[in-house]
Design a protein around this motif. Structure first.
Motif, mmCIF file in Angstrom:
data_model
loop_
_atom_site.group_PDB
_atom_site.id
_atom_site.type_symbol
_atom_site.label_atom_id
_atom_site.label_comp_id
_atom_site.label_asym_id
_atom_site.label_seq_id
_atom_site.Cartn_x
_atom_site.Cartn_y
_atom_site.Cartn_z
ATOM 1 N N MET A 1 0.775 -1.365 0.022
ATOM 2 C CA MET A 1 -0.057 -0.021 -0.182
ATOM 3 C C MET A 1 0.910 1.292 0.041
ATOM 4 O O MET A 1 0.375 2.470 -0.012
ATOM 5 C CB MET A 1 -0.787 -0.038 1.303
ATOM 6 C CG MET A 1 -1.862 -1.300 1.188
ATOM 7 S SD MET A 1 -2.802 -1.314 2.962
ATOM 8 C CE MET A 1 -4.186 -0.250 2.177
ATOM 9 N N GLN A 2 2.166 0.920 -0.195
ATOM 10 C CA GLN A 2 3.176 2.441 -0.136
ATOM 11 C C GLN A 2 3.246 3.027 -1.597
ATOM 12 O O GLN A 2 2.866 2.264 -2.416
ATOM 13 C CB GLN A 2 4.587 1.824 0.316
ATOM 14 C CG GLN A 2 4.561 1.315 1.754
ATOM 15 C CD GLN A 2 4.265 -0.240 1.573
ATOM 16 O OE1 GLN A 2 4.039 -0.869 0.716
ATOM 17 N NE2 GLN A 2 3.989 -0.713 2.921
ATOM 18 N N LYS A 3 3.285 4.201 -1.704
ATOM 19 C CA LYS A 3 3.555 4.656 -2.914
ATOM 20 C C LYS A 3 4.631 4.664 -3.506
ATOM 21 O O LYS A 3 5.916 4.255 -2.745
ATOM 22 C CB LYS A 3 3.385 6.371 -2.607
ATOM 23 C CG LYS A 3 1.768 6.577 -2.195
ATOM 24 C CD LYS A 3 1.733 8.309 -1.995
ATOM 25 C CE LYS A 3 0.177 8.337 -1.595
ATOM 26 N NZ LYS A 3 -0.403 9.752 -1.928
ATOM 27 N N SER B 1 12.243 7.082 -8.217
ATOM 28 C CA SER B 1 13.175 6.298 -8.621
ATOM 29 C C SER B 1 13.019 4.907 -8.853
ATOM 30 O O SER B 1 13.486 4.261 -9.810
ATOM 31 C CB SER B 1 14.241 6.296 -7.284
ATOM 32 O OG SER B 1 15.352 5.560 -7.395
ATOM 33 N N GLN B 2 12.011 4.259 -8.145
ATOM 34 C CA GLN B 2 11.354 2.769 -8.388
ATOM 35 C C GLN B 2 10.802 2.713 -9.657
ATOM 36 O O GLN B 2 10.992 1.894 -10.368
ATOM 37 C CB GLN B 2 10.451 2.520 -7.123
ATOM 38 C CG GLN B 2 11.067 2.510 -5.643
ATOM 39 C CD GLN B 2 10.042 2.388 -4.676
ATOM 40 O OE1 GLN B 2 8.952 2.939 -4.701
ATOM 41 N NE2 GLN B 2 10.360 1.406 -3.851
ATOM 42 N N THR C 1 11.547 4.551 -12.596
ATOM 43 C CA THR C 1 12.774 4.645 -13.486
ATOM 44 C C THR C 1 13.154 3.444 -13.502
ATOM 45 O O THR C 1 13.501 2.683 -14.607
ATOM 46 C CB THR C 1 13.620 5.860 -12.821
ATOM 47 O OG1 THR C 1 12.828 7.073 -13.090
ATOM 48 C CG2 THR C 1 14.717 5.864 -14.045
ATOM 49 N N THR C 2 13.655 2.777 -12.270
ATOM 50 C CA THR C 2 14.175 1.456 -12.270
ATOM 51 C C THR C 2 13.388 0.344 -13.029
ATOM 52 O O THR C 2 13.932 -0.308 -13.774
ATOM 53 C CB THR C 2 14.624 0.858 -10.856
ATOM 54 O OG1 THR C 2 15.348 1.897 -10.204
ATOM 55 C CG2 THR C 2 15.195 -0.278 -10.796
ATOM 56 N N GLY C 3 12.154 0.418 -12.587
ATOM 57 C CA GLY C 3 11.231 -0.739 -13.446
ATOM 58 C C GLY C 3 11.240 -0.360 -14.675
ATOM 59 O O GLY C 3 11.151 -1.322 -15.532
ATOM 60 N N LEU C 4 11.106 0.902 -15.329
ATOM 61 C CA LEU C 4 11.121 1.077 -16.867
ATOM 62 C C LEU C 4 12.289 0.667 -17.421
ATOM 63 O O LEU C 4 12.299 0.198 -18.560
ATOM 64 C CB LEU C 4 10.922 2.543 -17.156
ATOM 65 C CG LEU C 4 9.403 3.078 -16.711
ATOM 66 C CD1 LEU C 4 9.232 4.640 -16.912
ATOM 67 C CD2 LEU C 4 8.291 2.492 -17.544
ATOM 68 N N LEU C 5 13.721 1.002 -16.958
ATOM 69 C CA LEU C 5 14.851 0.661 -17.405
ATOM 70 C C LEU C 5 14.954 -0.901 -17.432
ATOM 71 O O LEU C 5 15.475 -1.648 -18.344
ATOM 72 C CB LEU C 5 16.008 0.948 -16.573
ATOM 73 C CG LEU C 5 16.243 2.562 -16.753
ATOM 74 C CD1 LEU C 5 17.228 3.103 -15.629
ATOM 75 C CD2 LEU C 5 16.572 2.822 -18.194
ATOM 76 N N VAL C 6 14.534 -1.664 -16.253
ATOM 77 C CA VAL C 6 14.607 -3.212 -16.540
ATOM 78 C C VAL C 6 13.654 -3.612 -17.560
ATOM 79 O O VAL C 6 13.946 -4.586 -18.292
ATOM 80 C CB VAL C 6 14.056 -3.553 -15.060
ATOM 81 C CG1 VAL C 6 13.680 -5.325 -15.206
ATOM 82 C CG2 VAL C 6 15.262 -3.629 -14.063
ATOM 83 N N THR C 7 12.452 -2.986 -17.941
ATOM 84 C CA THR C 7 11.655 -3.393 -18.846
ATOM 85 C C THR C 7 12.156 -3.245 -20.249
ATOM 86 O O THR C 7 11.951 -4.044 -21.122
ATOM 87 C CB THR C 7 10.228 -2.595 -18.634
ATOM 88 O OG1 THR C 7 9.617 -2.984 -17.353
ATOM 89 C CG2 THR C 7 9.227 -3.075 -19.548
ATOM 90 N N VAL C 8 12.590 -2.069 -20.269
ATOM 91 C CA VAL C 8 13.326 -1.542 -21.712
ATOM 92 C C VAL C 8 14.391 -2.785 -21.986
ATOM 93 O O VAL C 8 14.493 -3.161 -22.994
ATOM 94 C CB VAL C 8 13.828 -0.401 -21.662
ATOM 95 C CG1 VAL C 8 14.644 -0.041 -23.011
ATOM 96 C CG2 VAL C 8 12.551 0.493 -21.879
ATOM 97 N N VAL C 9 15.342 -3.059 -20.911
ATOM 98 C CA VAL C 9 16.609 -3.911 -21.169
ATOM 99 C C VAL C 9 15.725 -5.455 -21.445
ATOM 100 O O VAL C 9 16.520 -6.204 -22.381
ATOM 101 C CB VAL C 9 17.360 -3.949 -20.132
ATOM 102 C CG1 VAL C 9 18.368 -5.163 -20.132
ATOM 103 C CG2 VAL C 9 18.046 -2.680 -19.861
ATOM 104 N N GLY C 10 15.043 -5.908 -20.702
ATOM 105 C CA GLY C 10 14.368 -7.407 -20.914
ATOM 106 C C GLY C 10 13.672 -7.243 -22.154
ATOM 107 O O GLY C 10 13.820 -8.400 -22.881
ATOM 108 N N LEU C 11 12.932 -6.301 -22.957
ATOM 109 C CA LEU C 11 12.470 -6.217 -24.205
ATOM 110 C C LEU C 11 13.724 -6.268 -25.354
ATOM 111 O O LEU C 11 13.247 -7.025 -26.183
ATOM 112 C CB LEU C 11 11.585 -4.938 -24.334
ATOM 113 C CG LEU C 11 10.265 -5.106 -23.651
ATOM 114 C CD1 LEU C 11 9.398 -3.883 -23.735
ATOM 115 C CD2 LEU C 11 9.241 -6.267 -24.221
#
Length: 50
Positions: free
Chosen positions: A18-20, A24-25, A27-37
């Motif tokens: 339930m935390q916002k 930074s989190q 951005t990290t998620g988007l970078l991991v997604t782009v590298v994975g794709l």
């Protein structure tokens, strides 16, 4: 209520995050997604392109 009465001092159970998210989190998620794709689609396209 759900049928469970909380005793004084008992901490209510939380079962979902339930935390916002911080930027930074996100951005990290988007970078991991782009590298994975890039790995999943980019490398095979480079290896098997004529």
């Amino acid at each position: 209520m759900s049928g469970h009465e909380y005793e004084p001092g008992e901490v209510e159970r939380v079962t979902s995050p339930m935390q916002k998210f911080t930027m930074s989190q996100v951005t990290t998620g988007l970078l991991v997604t782009v590298v994975g794709l890039a790995v999943v689609f980019g490398i095979p396209l480079l290896l098997f392109s004529p």
